[in-house]
Enzyme design. Sequence first.
Site, mmCIF file in Angstrom:
data_model
loop_
_atom_site.group_PDB
_atom_site.id
_atom_site.type_symbol
_atom_site.label_atom_id
_atom_site.label_comp_id
_atom_site.label_asym_id
_atom_site.label_seq_id
_atom_site.Cartn_x
_atom_site.Cartn_y
_atom_site.Cartn_z
ATOM 1 N N LYS B 23 0.836 -1.195 0.000
ATOM 2 C CA LYS B 23 0.000 0.000 0.000
ATOM 3 C C LYS B 23 0.874 1.249 0.000
ATOM 4 O O LYS B 23 0.673 2.173 -0.799
ATOM 5 C CB LYS B 23 -0.905 -0.029 1.244
ATOM 6 C CG LYS B 23 -1.983 1.013 1.240
ATOM 7 C CD LYS B 23 -2.835 0.896 2.509
ATOM 8 C CE LYS B 23 -3.687 -0.367 2.492
ATOM 9 N NZ LYS B 23 -4.372 -0.624 3.768
ATOM 10 N N ARG B 94 -2.727 3.237 8.628
ATOM 11 C CA ARG B 94 -3.092 1.990 7.960
ATOM 12 C C ARG B 94 -1.886 1.061 7.889
ATOM 13 O O ARG B 94 -0.765 1.515 7.696
ATOM 14 C CB ARG B 94 -3.537 2.265 6.511
ATOM 15 C CG ARG B 94 -4.808 3.073 6.377
ATOM 16 C CD ARG B 94 -4.940 3.635 4.962
ATOM 17 N NE ARG B 94 -6.095 4.504 4.841
ATOM 18 C CZ ARG B 94 -7.305 4.095 4.441
ATOM 19 N NH1 ARG B 94 -7.516 2.838 4.117
ATOM 20 N NH2 ARG B 94 -8.307 4.940 4.374
ATOM 21 N N GLY B 103 -8.070 -7.018 4.309
ATOM 22 C CA GLY B 103 -8.799 -7.066 5.571
ATOM 23 C C GLY B 103 -8.060 -7.731 6.700
ATOM 24 O O GLY B 103 -8.588 -7.857 7.804
ATOM 25 N N ARG B 340 -4.101 -1.227 -5.848
ATOM 26 C CA ARG B 340 -3.348 -2.479 -5.797
ATOM 27 C C ARG B 340 -3.829 -3.328 -6.957
ATOM 28 O O ARG B 340 -4.891 -3.055 -7.538
ATOM 29 C CB ARG B 340 -3.580 -3.188 -4.474
ATOM 30 C CG ARG B 340 -5.023 -3.546 -4.237
ATOM 31 C CD ARG B 340 -5.249 -4.116 -2.865
ATOM 32 N NE ARG B 340 -6.683 -4.323 -2.650
ATOM 33 C CZ ARG B 340 -7.231 -4.492 -1.451
ATOM 34 N NH1 ARG B 340 -6.485 -4.465 -0.379
ATOM 35 N NH2 ARG B 340 -8.529 -4.678 -1.321
ATOM 36 N N HIS B 456 -16.541 -7.342 2.106
ATOM 37 C CA HIS B 456 -15.523 -8.291 2.557
ATOM 38 C C HIS B 456 -15.787 -9.692 2.012
ATOM 39 O O HIS B 456 -14.911 -10.344 1.458
ATOM 40 C CB HIS B 456 -15.501 -8.326 4.093
ATOM 41 C CG HIS B 456 -14.547 -9.329 4.661
ATOM 42 N ND1 HIS B 456 -14.934 -10.581 5.073
ATOM 43 C CD2 HIS B 456 -13.211 -9.259 4.856
ATOM 44 C CE1 HIS B 456 -13.882 -11.242 5.516
ATOM 45 N NE2 HIS B 456 -12.818 -10.455 5.391
ATOM 46 N N ARG B 562 -4.879 -46.941 -17.233
ATOM 47 C CA ARG B 562 -4.793 -47.997 -16.221
ATOM 48 C C ARG B 562 -5.711 -49.137 -16.618
ATOM 49 O O ARG B 562 -6.937 -48.962 -16.656
ATOM 50 C CB ARG B 562 -5.208 -47.461 -14.851
ATOM 51 C CG ARG B 562 -4.136 -46.648 -14.170
ATOM 52 C CD ARG B 562 -4.742 -45.812 -13.083
ATOM 53 N NE ARG B 562 -5.510 -44.742 -13.708
ATOM 54 C CZ ARG B 562 -5.541 -43.478 -13.293
ATOM 55 N NH1 ARG B 562 -4.846 -43.132 -12.241
ATOM 56 N NH2 ARG B 562 -6.244 -42.574 -13.917
ATOM 57 N N ARG B 618 -0.591 -48.939 -19.315
ATOM 58 C CA ARG B 618 0.149 -49.636 -18.258
ATOM 59 C C ARG B 618 -0.425 -51.037 -18.104
ATOM 60 O O ARG B 618 -1.636 -51.195 -17.917
ATOM 61 C CB ARG B 618 0.020 -48.861 -16.951
ATOM 62 C CG ARG B 618 0.800 -49.495 -15.808
ATOM 63 C CD ARG B 618 0.714 -48.672 -14.548
ATOM 64 N NE ARG B 618 -0.597 -48.769 -13.939
ATOM 65 C CZ ARG B 618 -0.966 -48.076 -12.861
ATOM 66 N NH1 ARG B 618 -0.125 -47.220 -12.309
ATOM 67 N NH2 ARG B 618 -2.164 -48.213 -12.350
ATOM 68 N N GLU B 786 8.646 -46.146 -10.407
ATOM 69 C CA GLU B 786 7.883 -45.897 -9.186
ATOM 70 C C GLU B 786 8.487 -46.679 -8.023
ATOM 71 O O GLU B 786 8.039 -46.579 -6.895
ATOM 72 C CB GLU B 786 6.417 -46.273 -9.380
ATOM 73 C CG GLU B 786 6.208 -47.706 -9.845
ATOM 74 C CD GLU B 786 4.784 -47.992 -10.307
ATOM 75 O OE1 GLU B 786 3.855 -47.361 -9.799
ATOM 76 O OE2 GLU B 786 4.620 -48.874 -11.186
ATOM 77 N N SER B 805 8.229 -43.351 -17.230
ATOM 78 C CA SER B 805 7.189 -42.493 -16.671
ATOM 79 C C SER B 805 7.220 -42.630 -15.149
ATOM 80 O O SER B 805 7.071 -43.735 -14.620
ATOM 81 C CB SER B 805 5.831 -42.917 -17.226
ATOM 82 O OG SER B 805 4.825 -42.088 -16.704
ATOM 83 N N GLY B 807 5.999 -42.709 -11.546
ATOM 84 C CA GLY B 807 4.775 -42.858 -10.755
ATOM 85 C C GLY B 807 5.105 -42.287 -9.385
ATOM 86 O O GLY B 807 5.577 -43.000 -8.505
ATOM 87 N N THR B 808 4.880 -40.992 -9.228
ATOM 88 C CA THR B 808 5.418 -40.330 -8.036
ATOM 89 C C THR B 808 4.624 -40.630 -6.773
ATOM 90 O O THR B 808 5.110 -40.358 -5.683
ATOM 91 C CB THR B 808 5.507 -38.808 -8.239
ATOM 92 O OG1 THR B 808 4.271 -38.354 -8.809
ATOM 93 C CG2 THR B 808 6.651 -38.466 -9.158
ATOM 94 N N ASN B 809 3.441 -41.191 -6.908
ATOM 95 C CA ASN B 809 2.707 -41.548 -5.696
ATOM 96 C C ASN B 809 3.416 -42.714 -4.995
ATOM 97 O O ASN B 809 3.841 -42.604 -3.848
ATOM 98 C CB ASN B 809 1.253 -41.906 -6.041
ATOM 99 C CG ASN B 809 0.386 -42.012 -4.790
ATOM 100 O OD1 ASN B 809 0.796 -41.653 -3.696
ATOM 101 N ND2 ASN B 809 -0.816 -42.520 -4.951
ATOM 102 N N ASP B 810 3.592 -43.822 -5.731
ATOM 103 C CA ASP B 810 4.296 -44.963 -5.159
ATOM 104 C C ASP B 810 5.737 -44.599 -4.823
ATOM 105 O O ASP B 810 6.280 -45.040 -3.798
ATOM 106 C CB ASP B 810 4.283 -46.153 -6.130
ATOM 107 C CG ASP B 810 2.984 -46.943 -6.009
ATOM 108 O OD1 ASP B 810 2.055 -46.446 -5.348
ATOM 109 O OD2 ASP B 810 2.909 -48.041 -6.581
ATOM 110 N N TYR B 893 7.377 -34.755 -20.590
ATOM 111 C CA TYR B 893 5.951 -34.491 -20.460
ATOM 112 C C TYR B 893 5.467 -34.704 -19.033
ATOM 113 O O TYR B 893 6.155 -35.342 -18.228
ATOM 114 C CB TYR B 893 5.142 -35.370 -21.415
ATOM 115 C CG TYR B 893 5.111 -36.835 -21.070
ATOM 116 C CD1 TYR B 893 4.154 -37.341 -20.181
ATOM 117 C CD2 TYR B 893 6.028 -37.727 -21.612
ATOM 118 C CE1 TYR B 893 4.134 -38.677 -19.845
ATOM 119 C CE2 TYR B 893 6.016 -39.066 -21.285
ATOM 120 C CZ TYR B 893 5.076 -39.538 -20.398
ATOM 121 O OH TYR B 893 5.059 -40.860 -20.054
#
Lengths: 923, 923
Positions: B23, B94, B103, B340, B456, B562, B618, B786, B805, B807-810, B893
């Site tokens: 501000k 302010r 706020g 702003r 608000h 899958r 897969r 993975e 490829s 498999g970032t979860n596993d 990718y």
Amino acid sequence: MDNKWVYAFAEGDGKNKKLLGGKGANLCEMTRIGLNVPPGFVITTEACLACLATPERSLPDGVMAQVRDNMAALEAATGCTFGGRDKPLLVSVRSGSAMSMPGMMDTILNLGLNAETLHGLIAQTGNPRFAYDAYRRFIQLFGKVALGVPDEAFDAEFEAARQQAGVKHDIGLSAADLAGIAERFLAVVHEATGKPFPVDPHEQLEIAIKAVFNSWLGKRAVDYRREFNITPEMANGTAVNVVTMVFGNMGDDSATGVGFTRDPGTGENVMFGEYLVNAQGEDVVAGIRTPKPVAEMAREMPDLHRQLVELRDRLEGHYREVQDYEYTIERGTLYCLQTRNGKMNAAALVRSSVDMVREGLIDKRAALLRIQPEVLEQLLFPRLDPKAKARPLARGLPASPGAASGIAVFDADRAEALGRSGEKVILVREETRPEDIHGFFASQGILTSRGGKTSHAAVVARGMGKPCVAGAEGIHVDVQARRAIVGDQSFGEGTLITVDGTTGDVFIGAVPMIEATFSDELATLLGWADALARLQVLANADTPHDAERAVRFGAMGIGLCRTERMFNAVERLPIVVEMIVAETPADRQRALDKLLPIQREDFAGIFRAMAPRPVTIRLLDPPMHEFLPGERQLVEELERLRHLRETVNGLQVLHDSVDFLYRVREVHPHVDLPADPVLVDEVIAKKEAMLKKVRALFEVNPMLGHRGVRLGLTSPEIYRMQIRAILEAAADCRREGLAVHPEIMVPQVCTAQELKTVKGWVDEIRAEVEKDCGFTLDVSYGSMLEVVRACLRADALAEDAEFFSFGTNDLTQATFSFSREDAENKFLPAYTQGRILQHNPFEVLDVKGVGQLMELAVAGGRKTRPGMKVGICGEHGGHPASIAFCHHAGLSYVSCSGPRVPIARLAAAHAALNELPGHSTSL
Amino acid sequence: MDNKWVYAFAEGDGKNKKLLGGKGANLCEMTRIGLNVPPGFVITTEACLACLATPERSLPDGVMAQVRDNMAALEAATGCTFGGRDKPLLVSVRSGSAMSMPGMMDTILNLGLNAETLHGLIAQTGNPRFAYDAYRRFIQLFGKVALGVPDEAFDAEFEAARQQAGVKHDIGLSAADLAGIAERFLAVVHEATGKPFPVDPHEQLEIAIKAVFNSWLGKRAVDYRREFNITPEMANGTAVNVVTMVFGNMGDDSATGVGFTRDPGTGENVMFGEYLVNAQGEDVVAGIRTPKPVAEMAREMPDLHRQLVELRDRLEGHYREVQDYEYTIERGTLYCLQTRNGKMNAAALVRSSVDMVREGLIDKRAALLRIQPEVLEQLLFPRLDPKAKARPLARGLPASPGAASGIAVFDADRAEALGRSGEKVILVREETRPEDIHGFFASQGILTSRGGKTSHAAVVARGMGKPCVAGAEGIHVDVQARRAIVGDQSFGEGTLITVDGTTGDVFIGAVPMIEATFSDELATLLGWADALARLQVLANADTPHDAERAVRFGAMGIGLCRTERMFNAVERLPIVVEMIVAETPADRQRALDKLLPIQREDFAGIFRAMAPRPVTIRLLDPPMHEFLPGERQLVEELERLRHLRETVNGLQVLHDSVDFLYRVREVHPHVDLPADPVLVDEVIAKKEAMLKKVRALFEVNPMLGHRGVRLGLTSPEIYRMQIRAILEAAADCRREGLAVHPEIMVPQVCTAQELKTVKGWVDEIRAEVEKDCGFTLDVSYGSMLEVVRACLRADALAEDAEFFSFGTNDLTQATFSFSREDAENKFLPAYTQGRILQHNPFEVLDVKGVGQLMELAVAGGRKTRPGMKVGICGEHGGHPASIAFCHHAGLSYVSCSGPRVPIARLAAAHAALNELPGHSTSL
């Protein structure tokens, strides 16, 4: 120029075992150093591989031509003629690859015999019995090995002839008997193969050479190589040795024998061996006749004994290694037929190593390197408890030391099947043959009723470090009936027996055993190992008793003390359960307050046993549900309890005013009726709380769940209690004047913040304890590396961790995404059998994957904290190949179970020695 | 030299938001470019941090001296005196930090007023009502913000006074009423604080400055920063802006208003805003009076409207970004009080971006970078189905577009509690305040009965992209009773309602919704993104329907199809179960033969939808037991069936000769008795076989168990069927003239040998299919990464894999040793709350751990196979921060769920643009 396929003994390079095979190279070497070896030549392993590579497995061009040239040279050297009517030349054809595989490959003796040369042999020796004996032996061996006619067919004819002749031993058979047997054998071959037995010696020779080559791919050989992980780099193809026959069965001035340059059972520096007068070598090895100890030769044939001692001294002086040699005495002349490094048990290896260093024959490095660390396991085997005073059923020869119990099994296939199913078995045979090898692998020990200390059974068992009692002649083994008869006693398949290979005793039942004790020689040797190793060897131990044992085994400290074992002890588990099911922090703290003094005493006990060595204590690791019973068990218990409650209630209502229960007890004294229903209600409430907790704690993948530091951070009071117990125990011991070095280790760490949080507790509690005791404690703080991310973030972890310890079991699970329990049940056997994986990675450390993470972690940790102490405390820490990797990865120590400490100490020395110039690394 | 703590607006560097706050910097900037800003100065964030760092939070030396100097300058500039009886100078105080937190921070107006200056103000303005109004506002604000007196105390007095005066709106109160209120307020303060209200203006100013500084550590501000991950690097401390008061409530030639330079709801390039005549700014923002749209000003105050249009043009021309500005008209003079960057919803951001490029205001790069990818999610939100034709209960202002259903909840705490427990809630309030912010986070949408489109509630909801209906005045909200009353209707807490922030409608019940559709502007914008991005964006899709949708969202192919989803379809599951429980290979093959044509058609459908884009399939991943019912379920079913069987049997025996069953049916027509016990037996047998299999397949840690390629290798017939189905489907589509590019991907690989074995099957089956169809197929072969070990061995895997490829979860599960299911239930919330982890690694890719493995794998794979295609198909593939990492790690990718494809496309462009010089990376 044509390929050179064949080397005369005088030509061959005695060092080139890859080309000439072990046996061939040694025959060349012995010829070169002037020992009396019968003339002969070697056909190379290259010829073998070339032969096996052709579709019809024919000998490559030039082989037979070179063989003929060499046969001509033998004729010239001996003055005999191959296939000649007069002075016929006879040869043996023996296999021999780069690695010693005792009894694995096939051998043919007396090749060159036929109806014509037989008469030449008779004329030449004037001994028709000898000649016919040689002839019948040749027909059987050639028939079996080269033409595939099974032994049984010959054995049946032989037995029939012997019974017809009414004699007990072969030696009682007359020349005519043997001639008859030879004729019967020729008929056996004709019948089995559909063709007459080949009579042309050159044809015999060619068939025999091809047969030996082919035996490289025989089932036994392939099995053996797989079992012992013999790769093509170590041995590829077999050579063929063609050697002029010499005869130990040419009369009483002839003999045959085998010997070790030292006693292979004890390592003692004495003449050791056995011989048979007027016999061929196979009689000794096969155990058909029980031979005499070599000491008797000094009396019976003093001159030849003197020559034998000289031969022994020259062999050991040249090879600087205990030799296992074979010889034949033909009409008073001693020929050495073979030598190789002697297979010995661990005790003998250790003793001979230490002796040979003291005799100046080898240096300490050679002394250490000639013993594979794993063989020391034998010395850590239990032996029979002398106090047991069991009465042996029978006694045989003490053929391979150590003792074992198991159920008697009478053939190798059955032994294998039962062994695989987890049964401990003792293989009981009249005598063993190379075909039985898979039964040896599966058995705890071996018992034979025939054969000596150099029989097949004895040699193989010693090689494997398995107890063996051989030649227990008091036992009659009836293989058909699967029974062993000893006088009026007998035992059948499935009977539990014990064999003591150190004494030769055989017992019915399982005789109590005691732990092994260190020999002075082993202590000496491991002292040398410690001085040369870079890696320290620590032990995993959870109790004062384990700790004391670890010290005896030479552990330099404790690398892993698991606190959960203490939690699991019978009298403590109820308190642990109380802590887990606690509904309020106050209830939980009450339980922890009870555990604190108990844990403090545990730690103090271990510190006292180990002082002044370091003790690494891992804070609680397993998930809480491991301390509770399973859901199904609880549900069933509750069902039973509720049923009981109903019954009790019913009784209560019906018989409230009469002393019913006592009356029930009088009638049914065994019915266990609880006196108090309130008590049952209490138990039910307790079990219900437990079941609720078990269900709340259920995890889909417990291995990756709420455990280790994850649990420590969500229930800080548990770790805080343990930290306090460790530090107070250390203070108590310091007060007693002991030097104690506790190292507090956090499990399952994956981020630096976890470590930092627990470090805060350690610092806080340490300040309190130090304030109370008035002195400073020597404590260090570190992290397990068993989570992949911890290895990747080792640089950050090392900010707070003063040491790391790899937990390679969990790390292997996470790196492969294999749950060990599931993998070993479901697919790991298929993976190793199908060669998807070379080894089970839970047994052999996966250097390419897990090892790479370890190297990253060592580098990361030491970047932040140069020279940081890094060790391994997973199961791999006790395995030589993994120890070699740990050495090369620059680890500071390995920690393993107490009994594996000596193995690890030797392996650590090997790793250091193999690093020196002139030694290839074992990686 | 002394620290410079204070900058006059004309001095300050308009770019230095870190020092001056957003501000303050903008006030300086506007002053610098000649806009009419009331004179004032900024006290720096450095002063704030220095203040907060002292134990008693006192202002650092020199601050107040510099403040006094600047106040003197203001006096000189305005001709007024601070604390003066004549022409008193009043200021606002302010807050303003580097990051906009609407706020979040506290503001004090009319500072400088006391009993004396009040009379000066009356004299100066000749407007006692105005002066008393200003006075009572100041006392309340100062009392609340600086002295901590709660609003409620003032509000109660105010209400009492209003009722006493008998007026409805504030504007109806007279000067005398207001003077009375001011007196009451002074008493409120005295009572609450125990001290009289401070009268010295300089004391007021110092207290106010300290209060603003302290508000940086207030709960609301800390919560907001944590919620939005605002780190100290982004904003550290707040500045204080001291600005000469100008008054919009000085009569009908005065006004106050807020505006956006474009419509923040649609992005349309029109004047947008609201104003209130004779009011202070807080009246607009707080929604106490409903303001007029700015269009009306053109009629009501044409000259000022022209000035406002000019202000708007200059603001946007200077900032080249849509501005959210506030202004006050004091007696015909327009002052700009604040500007702003405008918070807008996604549609408006997209439209204004494309428009501003077309207007030449910004370039494409700026157009892309001004939109955070995640905000596009709003556009992919569902909207109300127009066909639903639901009748609204009430209508308010369309304050934040989008629609949402949930249960009505009447306060923020309750909304948070219910939201945390997974309930979908709509927060219903009369009006909202900053204190309600946690309720916004927890709600699906917001409904208020008072306030305008810049209230608000509206501003905050738009910022969060949540639907909001504001100022629905037909609804009376009774917070005490937790009910909303609309005429004779009402709804209470827990009633399901729907709000449509696009139309302003409010409905009882859940109105059906439909998927979002792409605007032309979004298509244009994402086209620019694709042209600039290096990463390709693919979609995860398992069905032709998903594939078609993915194409609509702009997916360049399928990165993960899958196959298990196909197995799970209702009509196929029985065949899959048949395959699993098969006792013989022949039985299993029979089931697979039934599955083959089904799978082939699945794949053909997907290929047709995607042609000519690549489709990565897969092979089967989950363990077999996932296709079978649970053990407990089966046991219970079997119990029931056996009971049934007994009943049937009993009936059979008893009534074998009479038609009993029919008679039973006549009496009890609803009893379902099976006609045929044989059928029941069959079902029992089937279920028993299933139970046996379920028990055999049980795994301790299924995540690390017998699944993926481990299953493929132990049951080759399954993978072989799938490979055949893929290749035959590809051949079928080729025959139809379509360009198809199947990519066969193997899951759970951990060693090169696994990949090699499956590759052998692919090659073999491909040769067969190609032989049958007579043309070559364009197929590639690759591996999931993975498993940790696969990343470490990527160089070896790349021998056979043409693509990887992640498999970032596993991979995350294995890297952390966290089972996601267990972690998110048991300890992960504690970990993120306790800052052991910054983020849940399953939501935000763990760059330091998992990312390191990915980089190792990319390097390893491309060492063997330069330029190798490497992608990611785990959930992280759709998250901007993770996409930025993937870009920097050199991936080819990302593949994500269809609806996240647009987000990923924009994120991919951002990653590329942030890499250019002049842009810091987002890592």
